[in-house]
Scaffold this motif. Structure first.
Motif, mmCIF file in Angstrom:
data_model
loop_
_atom_site.group_PDB
_atom_site.id
_atom_site.type_symbol
_atom_site.label_atom_id
_atom_site.label_comp_id
_atom_site.label_asym_id
_atom_site.label_seq_id
_atom_site.Cartn_x
_atom_site.Cartn_y
_atom_site.Cartn_z
ATOM 1 N N VAL A 53 0.871 -1.002 0.026
ATOM 2 C CA VAL A 53 0.122 -0.018 -0.021
ATOM 3 C C VAL A 53 0.916 1.200 -0.016
ATOM 4 O O VAL A 53 0.446 2.346 -0.642
ATOM 5 C CB VAL A 53 -1.017 0.081 1.131
ATOM 6 N N HIS A 54 1.948 1.270 0.691
ATOM 7 C CA HIS A 54 2.901 2.474 0.810
ATOM 8 C C HIS A 54 3.425 2.707 -0.572
ATOM 9 O O HIS A 54 3.412 3.767 -1.030
ATOM 10 C CB HIS A 54 3.952 2.054 1.841
ATOM 11 N N LYS A 55 3.817 1.582 -1.308
ATOM 12 C CA LYS A 55 4.421 1.980 -2.780
ATOM 13 C C LYS A 55 3.240 2.232 -3.748
ATOM 14 O O LYS A 55 3.546 3.250 -4.704
ATOM 15 C CB LYS A 55 4.939 0.814 -3.309
ATOM 16 N N ILE A 56 2.090 1.852 -3.537
ATOM 17 C CA ILE A 56 0.960 2.390 -4.432
ATOM 18 C C ILE A 56 0.582 3.730 -4.122
ATOM 19 O O ILE A 56 0.447 4.495 -4.999
ATOM 20 C CB ILE A 56 -0.401 1.501 -4.079
ATOM 21 N N LEU A 57 0.702 4.138 -2.925
ATOM 22 C CA LEU A 57 0.624 5.616 -2.549
ATOM 23 C C LEU A 57 1.598 6.623 -2.917
ATOM 24 O O LEU A 57 1.584 7.742 -2.774
ATOM 25 C CB LEU A 57 0.232 5.849 -1.209
ATOM 26 N N GLY A 58 2.800 6.027 -3.390
ATOM 27 C CA GLY A 58 3.702 6.909 -3.866
ATOM 28 C C GLY A 58 5.190 6.528 -3.223
ATOM 29 O O GLY A 58 6.202 6.848 -3.631
ATOM 30 N N GLY A 59 5.095 6.065 -1.971
ATOM 31 C CA GLY A 59 6.434 5.821 -1.282
ATOM 32 C C GLY A 59 7.162 7.004 -0.568
ATOM 33 O O GLY A 59 8.075 6.774 0.076
ATOM 34 N N GLY A 60 6.509 8.122 -0.690
ATOM 35 C CA GLY A 60 7.371 9.316 -0.118
ATOM 36 C C GLY A 60 6.461 9.664 1.120
ATOM 37 O O GLY A 60 6.096 8.952 1.951
ATOM 38 N N LYS A 61 6.793 10.984 1.350
ATOM 39 C CA LYS A 61 6.239 11.692 2.612
ATOM 40 C C LYS A 61 4.852 11.727 2.706
ATOM 41 O O LYS A 61 3.945 11.560 3.852
ATOM 42 C CB LYS A 61 6.771 13.148 2.823
ATOM 43 N N SER A 62 4.199 11.885 1.617
ATOM 44 C CA SER A 62 2.721 11.950 1.413
ATOM 45 C C SER A 62 2.127 10.375 1.881
ATOM 46 O O SER A 62 1.058 10.536 2.590
ATOM 47 C CB SER A 62 2.130 12.308 -0.002
ATOM 48 N N ALA A 63 2.676 9.437 1.386
ATOM 49 C CA ALA A 63 2.268 8.207 1.647
ATOM 50 C C ALA A 63 2.584 7.821 3.328
ATOM 51 O O ALA A 63 1.723 7.277 3.874
ATOM 52 C CB ALA A 63 3.179 6.991 0.922
ATOM 53 N N ASP A 64 3.593 8.552 3.986
ATOM 54 C CA ASP A 64 3.762 8.163 5.241
ATOM 55 C C ASP A 64 2.677 8.883 6.071
ATOM 56 O O ASP A 64 2.159 8.395 6.961
ATOM 57 C CB ASP A 64 5.319 8.765 5.622
#
Length: 245
Positions: A53-64
């Protein structure tokens, strides 16, 4: 006070997650046969996804932020969005009225600072607020990139030959239009913002249970459709096209 509000928002969020999780059936204990089916179970994810899920959301600060990896920042953003929605929706504040009040308060503070600096031996230099130009440029670029990505996705689906995907998007847009008629744009935006900050982290914590519930629901729908097809749809006579002689 801000830290107390952030902690309160975090506690409320955790309580909501625990309450929802209690309503979902718990996962059974793993056995030897379950361990052998680990690879196949990973392939049976929601919508056939293979990434986290973290990689699908972009894997950056926005995903965090969306996955509450930084709970302080996530709770602060959620508290700020809720306060904004309450001001405009419940207290019936208007944007122009709120901005004028903020400007008046800022001018009063600067006026009092500049006049009291000579009496109280403060620094005569009044603090000034100036937003950097790069901030507005970055916001415009980010918004433009998301809009172009969305428009590109819509056009790819429209020009493609995947009828199922096309119908899903059309029905989704129609449902969004119907929901938008029930409430104003601010409330709809707040609902989407809340969903973006709660559903991903909920799915990440309970993805096995959610996947199982989703596929059970799909199986139930398919079984009901097959019963309807056998009892009614298959009995409807189908006409045949006659060729013109």
């Amino acid at each position: 006070m801000p830290e107390h509000a952030d902690n309160a928002a975090e506690k409320v969020f955790d309580n909501i997650m625990e309450a929802i999780a209690d309503s979902i059936p718990k996962k059974k204990e793993a056995s030897s046969s379950d361990e052998q089916d680990t690879v196949s179970a990973q392939m049976n994810r929601l919508f056939g996804r293979q990434k986290s899920v973290h990689k699908i959301l972009g894997g950056g600060k926005s995903a965090d932020v969306l996955l509450w990896r930084n709970k302080k920042m996530s709770s602060s953003i959620l508290t700020g969005a809720t306060a904004t929605w309450v001001l405009f929706e419940w207290l019936n504040y208007h944007f122009l009225t709120l901005m004028c009040f903020i400007l008046v308060i800022g001018m009063l503070i600067q006026f009092g600072w500049s006049n009291a600096s000579g009496i109280l031996n403060w620094s005569s230099e009044v603090p000034r607020l100036q937003l950097p130009d790069e901030l507005f440029v970055n916001i415009a670029v980010a918004i433009g990139a998301q809009i172009n990505q969305f428009l590109g996705l819509i056009q790819d689906i429209s020009c493609g030959r995947n009828l199922k995907q096309f119908l899903i998007v059309v029905v989704s847009l129609w449902a969004a239009a119907v929901i938008g008629s029930w409430c104003n744009f601010l409330t709809l935006l707040y609902i989407g913002f809340m969903s973006a900050h709660t559903l991903p982290v909920f799915y990440e914590k309970y993805e096995d249970q959610v996947d199982e519930l989703f596929y059970n629901l799909i199986g139930l729908i398919q079984s009901q459709y097959s019963k309807l097809d056998k009892s009614l749809l298959s009995k409807i006579p189908k006409g045949t096209l006659k060729k013109n002689e």
